[in-house]
Design a protein around this motif. Structure first.
Motif, PDB file in Angstrom:
ATOM      1  N   UNK A 122      -5.853 -48.921   7.340  1.00 55.64           N
ATOM      2  CA  UNK A 122      -4.553 -48.985   6.798  1.00 55.64           C
ATOM      3  C   UNK A 122      -4.169 -48.763   5.273  1.00 55.64           C
ATOM      4  N   UNK A 123      -5.071 -49.472   4.447  1.00 58.77           N
ATOM      5  CA  UNK A 123      -4.583 -49.276   3.011  1.00 58.77           C
ATOM      6  C   UNK A 123      -4.836 -47.863   2.300  1.00 58.77           C
ATOM      7  N   UNK A 124      -5.664 -46.882   3.143  1.00 57.55           N
ATOM      8  CA  UNK A 124      -5.748 -45.501   2.812  1.00 57.55           C
ATOM      9  C   UNK A 124      -4.587 -44.707   2.579  1.00 57.55           C
ATOM     10  N   UNK A 125      -3.601 -45.260   3.654  1.00 59.49           N
ATOM     11  CA  UNK A 125      -2.537 -44.302   4.049  1.00 59.49           C
ATOM     12  C   UNK A 125      -1.476 -44.964   2.900  1.00 59.49           C
ATOM     13  N   UNK A 126      -1.369 -46.157   2.368  1.00 53.78           N
ATOM     14  CA  UNK A 126       0.013 -46.585   1.529  1.00 53.78           C
ATOM     15  C   UNK A 126      -0.314 -46.379   0.303  1.00 53.78           C
ATOM     16  N   UNK A 127       0.730 -46.091  -0.415  1.00 53.28           N
ATOM     17  CA  UNK A 127       0.285 -45.693  -2.017  1.00 53.28           C
ATOM     18  C   UNK A 127      -0.123 -47.127  -2.640  1.00 53.28           C
ATOM     19  N   UNK A 128      -0.970 -46.828  -4.003  1.00 49.72           N
ATOM     20  CA  UNK A 128      -1.678 -48.135  -4.588  1.00 49.72           C
ATOM     21  C   UNK A 128      -1.978 -48.923  -3.479  1.00 49.72           C
ATOM     22  N   UNK A 129      -2.861 -48.447  -2.474  1.00 51.02           N
ATOM     23  CA  UNK A 129      -3.720 -49.360  -1.611  1.00 51.02           C
ATOM     24  C   UNK A 129      -4.423 -50.374  -2.065  1.00 51.02           C
ATOM     25  N   UNK A 130      -5.068 -50.114  -2.807  1.00 52.25           N
ATOM     26  CA  UNK A 130      -6.057 -51.435  -3.533  1.00 52.25           C
ATOM     27  C   UNK A 130      -5.371 -52.285  -3.839  1.00 52.25           C
ATOM     28  N   UNK A 131      -4.353 -52.149  -4.685  1.00 55.52           N
ATOM     29  CA  UNK A 131      -3.319 -53.244  -5.102  1.00 55.52           C
ATOM     30  C   UNK A 131      -2.747 -54.120  -4.160  1.00 55.52           C
ATOM     31  N   UNK A 132      -2.344 -53.181  -3.142  1.00 57.52           N
ATOM     32  CA  UNK A 132      -1.581 -53.848  -1.868  1.00 57.52           C
ATOM     33  C   UNK A 132      -2.390 -54.591  -1.177  1.00 57.52           C
ATOM     34  N   UNK A 133      -3.737 -54.016  -1.073  1.00 56.33           N
ATOM     35  CA  UNK A 133      -4.588 -54.972  -0.280  1.00 56.33           C
ATOM     36  C   UNK A 133      -5.045 -56.306  -1.053  1.00 56.33           C
ATOM     37  N   UNK A 134      -4.962 -56.372  -2.088  1.00 60.21           N
ATOM     38  CA  UNK A 134      -5.302 -57.594  -3.058  1.00 60.21           C
ATOM     39  C   UNK A 134      -3.897 -58.425  -2.861  1.00 60.21           C
ATOM     40  N   UNK A 135      -2.849 -58.095  -2.913  1.00 59.95           N
ATOM     41  CA  UNK A 135      -1.715 -58.984  -2.860  1.00 59.95           C
ATOM     42  C   UNK A 135      -1.643 -59.364  -1.288  1.00 59.95           C
ATOM     43  N   UNK A 136      -1.951 -58.289  -0.308  1.00 58.34           N
ATOM     44  CA  UNK A 136      -1.877 -58.785   1.192  1.00 58.34           C
ATOM     45  C   UNK A 136      -3.063 -59.851   1.485  1.00 58.34           C
ATOM     46  N   UNK A 137      -4.308 -59.709   0.958  1.00 55.77           N
ATOM     47  CA  UNK A 137      -5.105 -60.974   1.059  1.00 55.77           C
ATOM     48  C   UNK A 137      -4.695 -62.268   0.619  1.00 55.77           C
ATOM     49  N   UNK A 138      -4.049 -62.145  -0.574  1.00 55.61           N
ATOM     50  CA  UNK A 138      -3.535 -63.175  -1.471  1.00 55.61           C
ATOM     51  C   UNK A 138      -2.549 -64.042  -0.411  1.00 55.61           C
ATOM     52  N   UNK A 139      -1.513 -63.037  -0.045  1.00 58.30           N
ATOM     53  CA  UNK A 139      -0.436 -63.448   0.834  1.00 58.30           C
ATOM     54  C   UNK A 139      -1.033 -64.216   2.003  1.00 58.30           C
ATOM     55  N   UNK A 140      -2.108 -63.484   2.672  1.00 50.67           N
ATOM     56  CA  UNK A 140      -2.435 -64.295   3.741  1.00 50.67           C
ATOM     57  C   UNK A 140      -2.941 -65.482   3.763  1.00 50.67           C
TER      58      UNK A 140
END
Length: 325
Positions: free
Chosen positions: A268-286
């Motif tokens: 999923x995060x390989x497709x979106x820009x700044x995937x690693x940053x978005x991943x960190x925010x997504x996990x924190x948001x989770x």
């Protein structure tokens, strides 16, 4: 990639604010095998607007325009059955819970079938059938035609056709309020699952409705069917829908089959820009969302306990005052 996309017109994912992380992995798994199939979210409660934008922009996922509000546990899935405005009559769809992933081209199981519905083929004891569906002995008091079900299934993954069932088919058993409510909750499995199993069995036994049953579900607590992230990546395992029904944990790494979730989350995060940053925010948001919801539930429970205590205490004071007079 499967060439059998025409077997299914659309994939629906029933989701809510607590499902954001699972929704991403579910979408990534569907897109791995079906890059262009329409995917539509059925939002049964609140949802993050920014997640909907992200899914629409980078994964081509739409959100169904149904009236907002709390539909209750799972009941939003029924909306796709009734045709417009959610779906055109005759639309063939796959319905998924967000805590599911595909391990292969699952549409192929519907190939060669003219049945408007396909559900997982399960073997259950009579006690489990009653628990997972409905109490046919008790419901016979309200509908003499009620019978023991011929089949039961988990409603987190099934194929359906819009317009075959009507809202009126469910109305004797469901109040169409928000949230939706079962009229006889003591006799049905909670949420929409028990009543959906009832209506489909009723139609099969009394009206000859065709419902196919095939092995499609992998339920991690009962085993992973030999599936793991490496096997799925190499496309060498069986085609299933893995469903973590009732077995979620706040820490996904602690779940059975966590490597599979991590694999699709990475896709999923390989497709979106700044995937690693978005991943960190997504996990924190989770973590933040689930902890906030849990604290809210605890606060409501504490409030109800306190309110019940004072209601019980006040009549005693009133009786004491009356006795003193």
């Amino acid at each position: 990639m499967s060439t059998k996309q025409s077997l299914v017109d659309c994939v629906y994912i029933a989701t809510s604010i607590r499902d954001a992380r699972f929704t991403r992995t579910c979408v990534a798994s569907v897109r791995r095998y079906y890059p262009s199939i329409p995917i539509r979210l059925l939002v049964g409660e609140r949802h993050q607007c920014w997640l909907e934008r992200e899914l629409r922009q980078y994964w081509g996922v739409e959100t169904v325009g149904i009236p907002g509000g709390d539909y209750g546990w799972g009941f939003v899935k029924l909306e796709a059955l009734f045709g417009p405005p959610v779906a055109p009559v005759g639309e063939r769809f796959l319905m998924l819970d967000p805590d599911t992933v595909l391990t292969g081209p699952i549409f192929d199981v519907w190939e060669g079938s003219r049945a408007p519905f396909l559900v997982d083929e399960e073997e259950q004891t009579e006690a489990n059938m009653r628990h997972l569906s409905y109490d046919w002995d008790q419901l016979r008091r309200f509908d003499p035609n009620t019978r023991r079900p011929e089949f039961v299934f988990n409603s987190g993954q099934w194929f359906g056709t819009a317009g075959v069932l009507k809202r009126d088919d469910f109305s004797p058993w469901v109040e169409w309020t928000k949230p939706r409510r079962l009229r006889y909750p003591q006799y049905f499995f909670p949420g929409e699952m028990g009543v959906l199993v009832y209506v489909l069995n009723h139609k099969v036994m009394l009206e000859g409705l065709a419902v196919e049953r095939r092995k499609i579900l992998c339920f991690p607590p009962h085993g992973m069917d030999g599936l793991n992230a490496e096997i799925i990546a190499n496309r060498t395992g069986p085609t299933r829908v893995i469903h973590w029904s009732g077995n979620r944990k706040i820490r996904q790494r602690a779940m059975i089959g966590a490597d599979v979730l991590a694999y699709f989350e990475e896709l999923y995060f390989q497709r979106v820009p700044a995937g690693h940053v978005r991943y960190v925010f997504a996990v924190c948001g989770h973590y933040l969302t689930l902890c906030t919801l849990r604290l809210g539930v605890m606060a409501k429970m504490r409030f109800r306990i306190t309110l019940a205590y004072f209601r019980k205490k006040n009549p005693e004071k009133q009786r004491s005052a009356s006795a003193g007079q």
